[in-house]
Each structure stands twice: as C-alpha cells, then as structure tokens.
Design an enzyme around this catalytic site. Structure first.
Site, PDB file in Angstrom:
ATOM      1  N   TYR A 114     -27.534 -23.841  41.137  1.00 50.99           N
ATOM      2  CA  TYR A 114     -26.089 -24.582  41.965  1.00 50.99           C
ATOM      3  C   TYR A 114     -26.600 -26.024  42.722  1.00 50.99           C
ATOM      4  O   TYR A 114     -25.348 -26.271  42.443  1.00 50.99           O
ATOM      5  CB  TYR A 114     -25.567 -23.910  42.314  1.00 50.99           C
ATOM      6  CG  TYR A 114     -23.724 -23.655  42.981  1.00 50.99           C
ATOM      7  CD1 TYR A 114     -22.824 -23.670  42.512  1.00 50.99           C
ATOM      8  CD2 TYR A 114     -23.686 -24.866  44.046  1.00 50.99           C
ATOM      9  CE1 TYR A 114     -21.230 -23.455  42.498  1.00 50.99           C
ATOM     10  CE2 TYR A 114     -22.333 -25.128  44.572  1.00 50.99           C
ATOM     11  CZ  TYR A 114     -21.432 -25.376  44.142  1.00 50.99           C
ATOM     12  OH  TYR A 114     -20.030 -24.981  44.677  1.00 50.99           O
ATOM     13  N   HIS A 203     -35.107 -21.166  37.851  1.00 49.25           N
ATOM     14  CA  HIS A 203     -35.107 -20.945  39.312  1.00 49.25           C
ATOM     15  C   HIS A 203     -36.945 -20.631  39.806  1.00 49.25           C
ATOM     16  O   HIS A 203     -37.268 -20.111  39.405  1.00 49.25           O
ATOM     17  CB  HIS A 203     -34.718 -19.420  39.886  1.00 49.25           C
ATOM     18  CG  HIS A 203     -32.962 -19.592  39.610  1.00 49.25           C
ATOM     19  ND1 HIS A 203     -32.589 -19.779  41.044  1.00 49.25           N
ATOM     20  CD2 HIS A 203     -32.028 -19.163  38.700  1.00 49.25           C
ATOM     21  CE1 HIS A 203     -31.400 -19.520  40.947  1.00 49.25           C
ATOM     22  NE2 HIS A 203     -30.918 -19.666  39.968  1.00 49.25           N
ATOM     23  N   GLY A 260     -43.348   2.687  63.751  1.00 49.84           N
ATOM     24  CA  GLY A 260     -43.459   1.749  62.763  1.00 49.84           C
ATOM     25  C   GLY A 260     -43.888   0.457  62.649  1.00 49.84           C
ATOM     26  O   GLY A 260     -43.544  -0.273  63.945  1.00 49.84           O
ATOM     27  N   SER A 263     -42.071  -2.523  64.988  1.00 48.33           N
ATOM     28  CA  SER A 263     -41.876  -2.474  66.524  1.00 48.33           C
ATOM     29  C   SER A 263     -43.034  -2.001  67.495  1.00 48.33           C
ATOM     30  O   SER A 263     -43.834  -2.178  68.099  1.00 48.33           O
ATOM     31  CB  SER A 263     -41.161  -0.725  66.580  1.00 48.33           C
ATOM     32  OG  SER A 263     -41.332   0.414  66.003  1.00 48.33           O
ATOM     33  N   THR A 264     -44.506  -1.901  66.652  1.00 57.47           N
ATOM     34  CA  THR A 264     -45.301  -1.885  66.789  1.00 57.47           C
ATOM     35  C   THR A 264     -46.021  -3.056  67.023  1.00 57.47           C
ATOM     36  O   THR A 264     -46.788  -3.398  67.889  1.00 57.47           O
ATOM     37  CB  THR A 264     -46.770  -0.811  65.807  1.00 57.47           C
ATOM     38  OG1 THR A 264     -46.177   0.297  65.395  1.00 57.47           O
ATOM     39  CG2 THR A 264     -47.931  -1.113  66.201  1.00 57.47           C
ATOM     40  N   LYS A 407     -40.560  -9.134  56.821  1.00 55.09           N
ATOM     41  CA  LYS A 407     -41.864  -8.024  56.877  1.00 55.09           C
ATOM     42  C   LYS A 407     -43.096  -8.262  56.232  1.00 55.09           C
ATOM     43  O   LYS A 407     -43.934  -8.579  56.818  1.00 55.09           O
ATOM     44  CB  LYS A 407     -41.322  -7.410  55.711  1.00 55.09           C
ATOM     45  CG  LYS A 407     -41.953  -5.582  55.935  1.00 55.09           C
ATOM     46  CD  LYS A 407     -41.441  -5.095  57.047  1.00 55.09           C
ATOM     47  CE  LYS A 407     -40.570  -4.426  57.382  1.00 55.09           C
ATOM     48  NZ  LYS A 407     -40.425  -3.291  57.710  1.00 55.09           N
ATOM     49  N   ASP A 488     -49.341  34.086  39.739  1.00 52.42           N
ATOM     50  CA  ASP A 488     -48.048  34.369  38.089  1.00 52.42           C
ATOM     51  C   ASP A 488     -47.001  35.435  38.578  1.00 52.42           C
ATOM     52  O   ASP A 488     -46.625  36.324  37.836  1.00 52.42           O
ATOM     53  CB  ASP A 488     -49.089  36.395  38.405  1.00 52.42           C
ATOM     54  CG  ASP A 488     -51.110  35.606  38.087  1.00 52.42           C
ATOM     55  OD1 ASP A 488     -50.963  35.005  37.286  1.00 52.42           O
ATOM     56  OD2 ASP A 488     -51.744  36.407  37.740  1.00 52.42           O
TER      57      ASP A 488
END
Length: 513
Positions: A114, A203, A260, A263-264, A407, A488
């Site tokens: 676009y 793309h 996680g 936060s760590t 991330k 069994d």
C-alpha cells in the site's frame, strides 16, 4: 506480574482515575527510521527487521502529525502496507505537509505494498484493481539494463518474494521508473533517484521473502546511511545513567516482578541503577508454576541481590476464585486482588523508607505499537494502559526501561547484562497464571495437578533439547475425565491438552512440529 497489570483496565470504578500512560516513545535525540503504519498485519515486522540491522526505528500511525515527525532526526521513512485501496473514499493518506518536510531534509522514502501505491497516488500514477489478486510467493524479475541500489548484492535473475495485494500500479507516477515486474504485474518495484523514493509491491519484511533482509539493508544502511549503533550493551548503560538522573540520589522505586524475562531484565536494570532503593514485590496468587516463588526468590534475591519481597496470598486468591468458571471473570478477580495487595505493599515501603516515588513497569514496544498503529477509519486508536487499574492516588511516576524493545531485544539485553541463560530464555507465562489454563473451577487440587503436568512437560522439552526451539509451551487442564490404562489396570483420570508454538516476535506464532 506486569502481565496482570496489563489486563485489568476495567478493575477500577469509572469515577476513579488511573495512572496515566504515554503511547509514544520520548527518544528525541537518537536518529531514527520512521515507519508509518497504514494498518498492515506486517508493520511490526518492518520495525523488527530494521532493529535487526542495529538501526533505531519507531513505528507511527500514518495519521501522525508532521510536527511530531519533524521533532526527530529522520534517517529514512518507510510506508507500510495496508488493507485499503488508495483511490477509495476514506482511504488513509499521510499529511500532505510530510512530502515537503522530506524534500527539505532530503530524506529517502520506501513504500511497501500500500505504501508504494500511496507514492503512486500522490505523485500522479494510477492505481486500480488487477485482473486477479496475488497472495503468496511470486517470482520477481528485475528490469533489464536498469540499475537499482535496492537490489545490490542480490544474485542476477529472478528472485522469490511474498505478495499480498488486489490492486496494482497501472501507470507510473511522474519521475518514477519501473525496476521490476512479475507475470501478474508490470510494476512491482519503482524508483525515482532524483527524489530518493522507492516503492515495492511485495513484502521484504516477511520470512517468506528470502532476499527481503538484503533489500531492507540496502535501503536503511546503503541508501539512507542508517547508523548501526542500536546495541543492547549500550542501551543498558544509557538507561542506568538516565534513571540515576530521573530518580535522584534519594528517590525510591517499587516494581512488580514475576520471574519472567521482562520483569527480570527490568528489575536487574533498576537494581544496577539505584541499588537497594529499588523494591521488588512478587505476589504468589496460588496459581504459579511448580516451586515458582521459591525459585524466583533464590534467583533474584539470592543471586542478583535485588530487594525482593514475596507475598504469599494463595489462600486469598483461591478463596475468591471458588466457583468461578468464566476465564474473563478469573482475570478480573486476580487482577483486582493483585492491585489491592500491591497498594498495601507500596504503603509499607513508603512507611519504611519515608517515600516511594516511582513505579517500574515492564512495557514492551509491542504494547506501544498497539496504541499507535493505524486501525482504520472506523476504529479508535487505543490509549495504552499497561498498568491498567493502578489507582492514581498512589501518586507514582512511571519508569519503563523496556518500552523501546521487542521481546527478542529484551533477551539480547539480558544476555548483554550477564543474566543467566535460564532466566533470559524462559517462556512467557500469563499474569493470571494457571487459573486461565484450568478450564472450569480453580481449586487447590486442580492447580496441583496442572503444576505437576506442566513441570513434566517443561522437563521433557529441556531433556530433548527442544525448549529453546519453542517460543511458548503450556498444558491446559480440561474439565473432563477419560478412560485409560495404567500398568495392568483401568483408570478414569483427568485430561490435559498440550500446546507448543514457534514465534520470534511474540506477536505472531505457528504450531511447533
């Protein structure tokens, strides 16, 4: 824990004010590639690909005021794809004043899908529906005897790229030349060397376009001269110095941690910046993974030296969840209770130290993108409330060290700071914890069953050396039982479902095979 805070914008009453969030980055000094989003599902991928080149970029709505862009040093501008047709009434277009700004500063422009059609529409070309839609891989043929700096280093001849469009360029805009075609379209790449503008119908940002990274590198680094100084080791030191200036010599900061990676990393950054004036709080809601609270305390307090307090509120949470089966109601109960507990702990820190001025928040760049991306003419751009529901009466100012990062960049930052690999590569875990991975009522017995099943799965993935190959793996406890055989004997036991997905951006995912 920051995930809990993200999910509870509706916890407070309508009359109660919550902590105000920003939805834009404030990095005015660093030169940047500005990506203007027209609503494409791939816009965030463009930003990630530029970041992978170690060049700083930010993503804006295509409706961004020119004055906001003019406040930055622009290395280049990239126009994203989008679902609209440029010639239709109500289709999104950039502010006309942008073109004069780019001309005055001699800023190069790359239009994708676009974005290319927007260039054509503005500069006198003709965009109209094609005879057939094109979605999937297509062979792109560079125009003979035409030199294009975008294609430098790409082997001669046809190359495969990913297409996703129904409209196509029928007539070239003024001053532009066609530099590539496909069997379905005569103009899938165009350029105007005099105005430093390029357009691509395909793309280059998606993984299905093998030569895409090289094309983007040619534009961002080769043509635009983007400085490749966006490195996490530098970022950590910059943030530490900035926090020391912001917090001052006597300020105190509180932050929720879960163990996680987000936060760590945020907690370690803050601890290195101001030491024991950063106070971390972990709330055990009774729905954490097996031995999670003990493990996190040992790692963050024992090994990283962080002032971390763990509040065991398991009985309180499980009591409030009794009889609740709706997952959204579970989220609201857990989020609201967490906020109540967090506010109590904040007051205790204030009483102990005489002040508590700032709140550490683990906002990531995808959260910011969600706020600023173009959603279409009928949609509203959301205000980003990553701390949804924390009352404004707490009078805390926000510090968000990770809000410029994806991330994978958070992981890279963690490794650069020397955080152990186990912590850096942990799979994401939802704020409400196992409560939303238990379908039906949450009880202590069912939590224990799921904790055990989840632990077995994670151990098996690590033993098979598959854990790092999977973006997220989890077990869901179903509200049914089934007949089986153990040894069994015949058994009638609980049924659990296992899901493993592959992802690098934690915004899109595919099944792990």
């Amino acid at each position: 824990m920051s995930e809990i805070l993200k999910q509870n914008n509706n916890i407070t009453t309508m009359s109660e004010e919550i902590l105000e969030q920003s939805s834009q980055l404030g990095n005015l000094d660093r030169p940047q590639v500005a990506i203007l989003d027209f609503g494409s599902q791939y816009s965030h991928l463009i930003a990630r690909r530029v970041r992978e080149l170690h060049v700083y970029c930010e993503l804006y709505s295509c409706k961004v005021p020119v004055a906001k862009l003019a406040a930055h040093t622009l290395t280049a501008v990239i126009l994203s794809g989008g679902p609209n047709s440029v010639y239709e009434e109500g289709a999104p277009h950039v502010d006309p004043e942008l073109w004069q700004l780019l001309k005055d500063r001699n800023v190069p422009v790359l239009g994708i899908c676009y974005g290319m059609q927007e260039l054509a529409h503005v500069f006198g070309g003709k965009v109209a529906p094609g005879l057939k839609r094109e979605y999937g891989k297509a062979m792109v043929l560079p125009t003979p005897e035409t030199t294009c700096p975008l294609f430098t280093g790409i082997p001669a001849g046809e190359f495969s790229m990913w297409m996703s469009h129904g409209d196509k360029l029928h007539t070239l805009p003024d001053g532009f030349h066609s530099i590539a075609s496909t069997s379905n379209a005569d103009h899938v790449a165009i350029q105007n060397l005099e105005t430093r503008m390029w357009g691509l119908q395909f793309h280059p940002e998606v993984t299905h376009s093998p030569s895409g990274p090289k094309i983007l590198e040619n534009f961002v680094v080769g043509i635009a001269g983007g400085v490749q100084d966006w490195k996490m080791s530098n970022y950590a030191e910059e943030f530490i110095q900035e926090v020391r200036l912001t917090v001052g010599e006597e300020g105190h900061v509180i932050g929720a941690v879960s163990g996680g990676v987000d936060s760590t990393v945020a907690a370690v950054l803050m601890n290195r910046a101001i030491g024991d004036r950063f106070h971390a709080v972990m709330v055990d809601n009774g729905c954490l993974r097996k031995d999670e609270a003990t493990t996190v305390l040992k790692r963050l307090r024992g090994e990283c030296g962080i002032d971390l307090k763990c509040v065991d509120a398991s009985d309180q949470f499980l009591g409030l969840l009794k009889g609740v089966t709706d997952p959204e109601q579970k989220r609201k109960i857990i989020g609201g209770t967490f906020i109540d507990i967090f506010e109590v702990e904040s007051k205790k820190i204030t009483e102990l130290h005489g002040r508590c001025d700032f709140l550490l928040q683990g906002t990531l760049y995808p959260d910011v993108i969600e706020s600023i991306s173009y959603k279409g003419p009928s949609a509203t751009i959301k205000t980003h409330h990553n701390v949804g529901g924390l009352p404004a009466r707490m009078k805390l100012k926000l510090i968000e060290p990770l809000r410029e990062l994806f991330k994978d960049e958070v992981r890279e930052l963690g490794m650069a700071m020397g955080i152990d690999e186990f912590s850096v590569w942990r799979h994401p875990f939802p704020g409400p914890g196992l409560a939303i991975r238990i379908l039906g009522e949450v009880t202590a017995e069912r939590v224990a069953i799921l904790q055990h099943a989840d632990d077995i799965m994670i151990q098996e993935l690590r033993a098979a050396d598959l854990y790092r190959h999977i973006g997220q793996a989890f077990v869901v406890l179903l509200p049914v039982k089934s007949v089986g055989v153990m040894g069994d004997g015949r058994t009638y036991e609980n049924v659990a479902a296992v899901r493993c997905v592959e992802t690098t951006d934690y915004m899109t995912a595919d099944f792990f095979h």
